[in-house]
Design an enzyme around this catalytic site. Structure first.
Site, mmCIF file in Angstrom:
data_model
loop_
_atom_site.group_PDB
_atom_site.id
_atom_site.type_symbol
_atom_site.label_atom_id
_atom_site.label_comp_id
_atom_site.label_asym_id
_atom_site.label_seq_id
_atom_site.Cartn_x
_atom_site.Cartn_y
_atom_site.Cartn_z
ATOM 1 C CD GLU A 70 -0.263 -6.328 -2.222
ATOM 2 O OE1 GLU A 70 -1.549 -6.271 -2.282
ATOM 3 O OE2 GLU A 70 0.412 -6.767 -1.371
ATOM 4 N N GLY A 98 4.408 12.080 -3.906
ATOM 5 C CA GLY A 98 4.128 10.616 -4.182
ATOM 6 C C GLY A 98 5.204 9.836 -4.754
ATOM 7 C CE LYS A 99 6.027 11.780 -11.516
ATOM 8 N NZ LYS A 99 4.779 12.479 -11.405
ATOM 9 C CB SER A 105 -6.161 3.794 -5.792
ATOM 10 O OG SER A 105 -5.105 4.530 -5.709
ATOM 11 N NE ARG A 132 -2.961 18.849 -8.281
ATOM 12 C CZ ARG A 132 -3.236 18.285 -9.326
ATOM 13 N NH1 ARG A 132 -3.578 17.397 -9.404
ATOM 14 N NH2 ARG A 132 -2.630 18.870 -10.426
ATOM 15 N NE ARG A 133 3.569 20.571 -0.315
ATOM 16 C CZ ARG A 133 3.688 20.829 0.889
ATOM 17 N NH1 ARG A 133 2.452 20.620 1.658
ATOM 18 N NH2 ARG A 133 4.739 21.050 1.438
ATOM 19 N N GLY A 134 4.720 16.603 -5.257
ATOM 20 C CA GLY A 134 6.028 15.552 -5.824
ATOM 21 C C GLY A 134 6.311 14.727 -4.671
ATOM 22 C CB CYS A 149 -0.970 0.080 1.132
ATOM 23 S SG CYS A 149 -2.239 -1.021 1.130
ATOM 24 C CB ILE A 150 1.913 3.338 -2.001
ATOM 25 C CG1 ILE A 150 2.910 4.966 -1.827
ATOM 26 C CG2 ILE A 150 1.272 3.224 -3.308
ATOM 27 C CD1 ILE A 150 4.026 4.930 -3.029
ATOM 28 C CG LEU A 151 -2.021 7.802 2.051
ATOM 29 C CD1 LEU A 151 -3.139 7.946 1.223
ATOM 30 C CD2 LEU A 151 -2.788 7.242 3.617
#
Length: 570
Positions: free
Chosen positions: A460, A439-440, A464, A435-437, A426-428
């Protein structure tokens, strides 16, 4: 308003009804999308309706008042018809009441080029005809010979000559093209050229048989995954001054996210996205937490999260931003902060650069923190179904440091032992930091860990909607960065293989292939795969990289992978 009230008294709006509901779109304009009533409650003599907008994400579900409902277009829920058992036998599979099935003694009209309703053909007949077509179109593999299926496929004798012919199946490539077809299907020379110069530029390229690596033939008894073999095939990279789009579309591999659009796969039995049908009820379809206060932020949850029932009626749920303990009031939180000594997540800090840090947390050693992390993550992840059994997982929490401590920004989890090469469960990224970078940055960090482990990884499935966008963007930028850095060798066009891209980036081969297909970069010409980088793609990539300021520095990573196959390490 009075008319609406009068209509409400005459027409009872109950759970399951569908009707248009007024809402504001992104441009703050009124729209009336179709919505389903999931629940009805009465607050201070006023009815509220919990609606789910059809074909919209569940995070937009909300409680609305009566004046936002269009009662003129009310659709009452259909009563479930009692379907009798087939032939009156107990345990036999009943036929669908909504499907018109042709009886076996009736003749089927021959196909005349007009597509009729699917309801006119029985489901069993369609399944049998499809099985026959697949068996006849499948060529024997050169590897392990598969045993014949146990289920016999028998078409009824009177119906066999009258079944409409199946569409032609593309022929399989010859033995000379077998190594290429293992990665991509044989594509016809349908590349369009805008000028004679482009045509001459392509025709000057010849297949270098010595440059391409030889593939090891499949040995008997060795399993082969689809779309995995043949990735050592050399691919030439061209950069055009004029944008040119490839006209060949290649279907995505089985392991890609796009494969979920086709035949549904079997439910997962491992990982954090285990299919648990007990959660698929009306309660879990509704948000149960109104608001969460985490440090200096107030978060509005998107989805259901299994917090204790007594906390769901509170207007605000208070969380300690360091240990993630949940309390019912601000006074309880203030009292807890006087006792809580944590100023960072428990676990080892394995990365720090500037104000960004990553902490590795063992789900067995820090069970309470891991469970609290899963509970808050479920507020923003719809597919997550695992909250309490955290022992098999590692959690990597990204934080931002200031004078008060290390504040959580996001996290990702991964299995200690993954049999399917998953490097993310899972990643969050929490909504205040989206929207600030970040996530990447989380995705890049997960692949840096895979590089240290010497493995390729993939997240996995299913991802989403926001996760899929983030991963596609990361894969695209990472692969394009490698392709644009390639330099010509001895005056020839640069060449690279799928395996080499996968080894450099630690991105799984299936994800590399699906990304190249998504970007529509691949052309097939005279037995050779060519990646065409147009000016439009190059310019778009350069602009995107200029905006990407946050990057992982491998020199700042202090991480030693463990062998979790030994249970003593747990």
């Amino acid at each position: 308003m009075t008319k609406m009230a009068d209509n409400a008294t005459s027409v009872d709006v109950v759970e399951g009804c569908r009707l248009p509901v007024l809402r504001k779109n992104q441009e703050h304009e009124d729209e009336w999308p179709l919505a389903e009533i999931l629940s009805v409650k009465e607050v201070s003599t006023r009815k509220l309706y919990y609606v789910h907008y059809i074909d919209f994400n569940k995070r937009l579900d909300e409680w609305v008042t009566l004046d936002r409902l269009d009662l003129k277009k009310l659709q009452c829920p259909k009563k479930e018809a009692k379907t009798p058992t087939k032939n009156g036998l107990p345990g036999s599979r009943p036929s669908s009441p909504e499907r018109e099935v042709v009886k076996s003694n009736e003749s089927i009209q021959p196909f005349k080029g007009v597509v009729h309703s699917v309801k006119e053909v029985p489901r069993e007949t369609l399944r049998k005809s499809l099985d026959l077509n697949v068996q006849t179109a499948t060529a024997p593999s050169r590897g392990k010979t598969l045993p014949a299926p146990k289920r016999k496929v028998e078409a009824p004798a009177p119906l066999a000559p009258q079944v409409p012919p199946a569409p032609p199946v593309p022929s399989l490539p010859s033995s000379a093209e077998a190594s290429q077809a293992a990665v991509f299907p044989a594509a016809r020379e349908s590349t369009t050229f805008k000028s004679r110069e482009d045509h001459e530029q392509l025709t000057s390229l010849t297949t270098n048989g010595t440059a391409a690596r030889r593939l090891i033939p499949a040995q008997p008894g060795r399993k082969r995954k689809a779309n995995c073999g043949g990735t050592d095939e050399m691919i030439k990279v061209l950069q055009y001054n004029k944008p040119q789009s490839a006209s060949v579309f290649l279907p995505p591999p089985e392991d890609s996210q796009d494969s979920s659009d086709g035949i549904p796969t079997a439910p997962r039995m491992t990982g954090s996205l285990v299919s648990d049908r007990s959660h698929d009820d009306i309660v879990t379809r509704m948000k149960n937490i109104e608001c969460i206060e985490l440090g200096r932020h107030r978060l509005k949850p998107w989805y259901f999260s299994p917090y204790p029932q007594e906390l769901t009626s509170l207007p605000i749920l208070y969380l300690c931003e360091f240990c993630l303990k949940y309390v019912k009031s601000l006074k309880c939180l203030q009292r807890h902060l006087t006792k809580c000594n944590l100023r960072h997540p428990p676990g080892n800090e394995i990365y720090r650069k500037g104000t960004i840090s990553f902490f590795e947390i063992d789900g067995r050693k820090n069970k309470t923190y891991s469970q609290n992390l899963c509970l808050i993550a479920k507020c923003f992840l719809d597919h997550k179904t695992l909250y309490y059994d955290t022992d098999p997982f590692l959690f990597y929490v990204m934080t931002e440091y200031d004078s008060k401590g290390f504040h959580i920004v996001g996290y990702f989890s991964k299995e200690k032992e993954s049999t399917e090469d998953y490097n993310v469960a899972c990643i969050l990224t929490l909504p205040p930091y989206q929207r600030r970078g970040y996530g990447k940055l989380l995705i890049e960090f997960s692949y840096e860990l895979s590089k240290v482990e010497g493995k390729t990884g993939t997240p996995e499935k299913p991802l989403s909607d926001l996760g899929l966008l983030s991963y596609r963007s990361y894969w695209s930028q990472t692969i394009l960065e490698i392709l644009m850095d390639l330099k010509p060798d001895n005056g020839e066009r640069p060449q690279i293989t799928i395996n080499e891209i996968s080894e450099i980036t630690s991105v799984k081969k299936e994800d590399v292939i699906s990304t190249l297909q998504y970007l529509n970069l691949i052309n097939y010409y005279k037995g050779q795969y060519i990646l065409t980088l147009s000016e439009e793609i190059v310019d778009g990539h350069e602009k995107a990289m200029q905006k990407r300021h946050l990057r992982i520095d491998p020199k700042c990573l202090h991480f030693t992978p463990k062998d979790w196959s030994k249970r003593g390490k747990w």
